[in-house]
Enzyme design. Structure first.
Site, PDB file in Angstrom:
ATOM      1  N   HIS A  19      51.731  -5.443  32.697  1.00  0.00           N
ATOM      2  CA  HIS A  19      51.972  -4.485  31.611  1.00  0.00           C
ATOM      3  C   HIS A  19      53.256  -4.791  30.852  1.00  0.00           C
ATOM      4  O   HIS A  19      53.344  -4.524  29.644  1.00  0.00           O
ATOM      5  CB  HIS A  19      51.975  -3.063  32.165  1.00  0.00           C
ATOM      6  N   HIS A  42      37.972  -5.022  30.559  1.00  0.00           N
ATOM      7  CA  HIS A  42      37.809  -4.221  31.775  1.00  0.00           C
ATOM      8  C   HIS A  42      38.900  -3.154  31.770  1.00  0.00           C
ATOM      9  O   HIS A  42      39.947  -3.299  32.402  1.00  0.00           O
ATOM     10  CB  HIS A  42      37.920  -5.103  33.021  1.00  0.00           C
ATOM     11  N   SER A 116      46.517  -0.334  31.129  1.00  0.00           N
ATOM     12  CA  SER A 116      46.635  -1.161  29.924  1.00  0.00           C
ATOM     13  C   SER A 116      46.214  -0.428  28.649  1.00  0.00           C
ATOM     14  O   SER A 116      46.904  -0.519  27.623  1.00  0.00           O
ATOM     15  CB  SER A 116      45.815  -2.445  30.098  1.00  0.00           C
ATOM     16  N   GLU A 134      34.164  -0.819  29.477  1.00  0.00           N
ATOM     17  CA  GLU A 134      34.214  -0.508  30.905  1.00  0.00           C
ATOM     18  C   GLU A 134      32.800  -0.260  31.401  1.00  0.00           C
ATOM     19  O   GLU A 134      32.039   0.466  30.761  1.00  0.00           O
ATOM     20  CB  GLU A 134      35.103   0.712  31.158  1.00  0.00           C
ATOM     21  N   GLY A 160      32.171  -6.050  29.729  1.00  0.00           N
ATOM     22  CA  GLY A 160      33.287  -6.380  28.853  1.00  0.00           C
ATOM     23  C   GLY A 160      33.233  -7.772  28.276  1.00  0.00           C
ATOM     24  O   GLY A 160      33.622  -7.989  27.120  1.00  0.00           O
ATOM     25  N   ASP A 180      40.783  -8.856  32.029  1.00  0.00           N
ATOM     26  CA  ASP A 180      41.404  -8.384  33.267  1.00  0.00           C
ATOM     27  C   ASP A 180      40.335  -7.897  34.247  1.00  0.00           C
ATOM     28  O   ASP A 180      40.300  -6.727  34.608  1.00  0.00           O
ATOM     29  CB  ASP A 180      42.391  -7.258  32.918  1.00  0.00           C
TER      30      ASP A 180
END
Length: 303
Positions: A19, A42, A116, A134, A160, A180
């Site tokens: 992050h 994701h 995120s 998602e 995703g 991710d």
């Protein structure tokens, strides 16, 4: 259906690394007035309660974001934006907490930790936009509850990898893609390099950030090898590893570090990472010999 839920790991050392880099990338995009679009393959649930049973079961945040908060007064400029966002979700409750290395008494200041999508939302300007994919049914419901009032945040209950590819390039023509996945599927290490090549052909100007776990079995090397052998260039790498003496005292020794690849990094973001590196290494008690602030996995080709 994949079972991974990030709530067990929110705010851990890997989240701090990921992050912090995400904030630096989005701030760099915001240096220009033109709007940007953030796309997340994701997304997770967007924001996490660290008082929840899931988070408290592992309490990984104690060795992650909590350590940065203890030393926030000495944070360099390149880390301050990340800390400001985190600190806006704090609730101070005095308590004694046991860390893996020692007994310490400090203010437990964390109540919620942003994921995120929430970091991106906090950094968006009026004309910027966020697109979140998602596929986990529980996580998408959390996203809907949290982001329903934001017109510039768009949610998609879909795979995703497929979803982001179908939606690029966005109308803004500039932006960031975060890849991710949970890596529960080992084939993700093989598929991502080919996916990056396809994504780059469709949206050549995008900055793409790929987070990956550093595990004891070094399986992430498959990902790195695939990117090195790809047709891509201009790929930056940042990787942290925890000290071995700390890892040995923890029950879960699977993930020993965190890595991020950045395709088309914004100008001077490598310098921003370097300027905050010593602080991150000291705060998270990282192995400074095995960790690397930034290096070029694939340098930009000279013209």
């Amino acid at each position: 259906m994949l079972s991974y839920q990030h709530a067990y790991h929110a705010g851990n050392f890997a989240d701090v690394h990921k992050h912090w880099l995400l904030v630096l990338l989005l701030e760099a995009l915001s240096r220009k007035d033109k709007p940007w679009c953030y796309l997340d393959t994701h997304a997770g649930r967007g924001i996490y309660s660290l008082d929840s049973a899931m988070a408290m079961k592992t309490a990984e945040w104690r060795e992650g974001v909590a350590r940065l908060l203890e030393t926030s007064g000495s944070a360099p400029e390149s880390v301050q934006s990340y800390l400001r966002i985190v600190q806006s979700y704090l609730r101070i409750v005095q308590s004694n907490l046991r860390t893996v290395t020692e007994d310490v008494s400090y203010a437990r200041e964390i109540h919620m930790y942003p994921g995120s999508p929430e970091f991106a939302r906090r950094l968006m300007r009026q004309n910027d936009r966020e697109v979140l994919c998602e596929l986990h049914p529980q996580e998408i419901e959390h996203l809907k509850k949290h982001f329903h009032k934001y017109d510039n945040v768009h949610l998609h209950f879909r795979d995703g990898f497929e979803g982001v590819f179908a939606m690029v390039p966005p109308p803004e023509k500039r932006g960031l893609v975060l890849i991710d996945p949970s890596y529960e599927l080992k084939q993700d290490y093989q598929r991502i390099p080919a996916y990056l090549e396809k994504l780059h052909k469709r949206w050549a100007g995008a900055t793409v950030a790929i987070w990956y776990p550093v595990l004891t079995d070094e399986r992430h090397q498959t990902l790195l090898k695939g990117v090195r052998e790809s047709a891509l260039d201009n790929v930056l790498r940042s990787e942290i590893r925890r000290k071995s003496e700390i890892r040995k005292k923890e029950a879960n020794k699977g993930m020993v570090g965190s890595g991020m690849l950045i395709l088309n990094p914004p100008w001077k973001v490598d310098l921003a990472i370097t300027s905050g590196w010593s602080y991150l290494v000291n705060s998270l008690q990282l192995d400074d010999q095995q960790s690397v602030a930034v290096d070029w996995l694939k340098p930009e080709k000279s013209t």
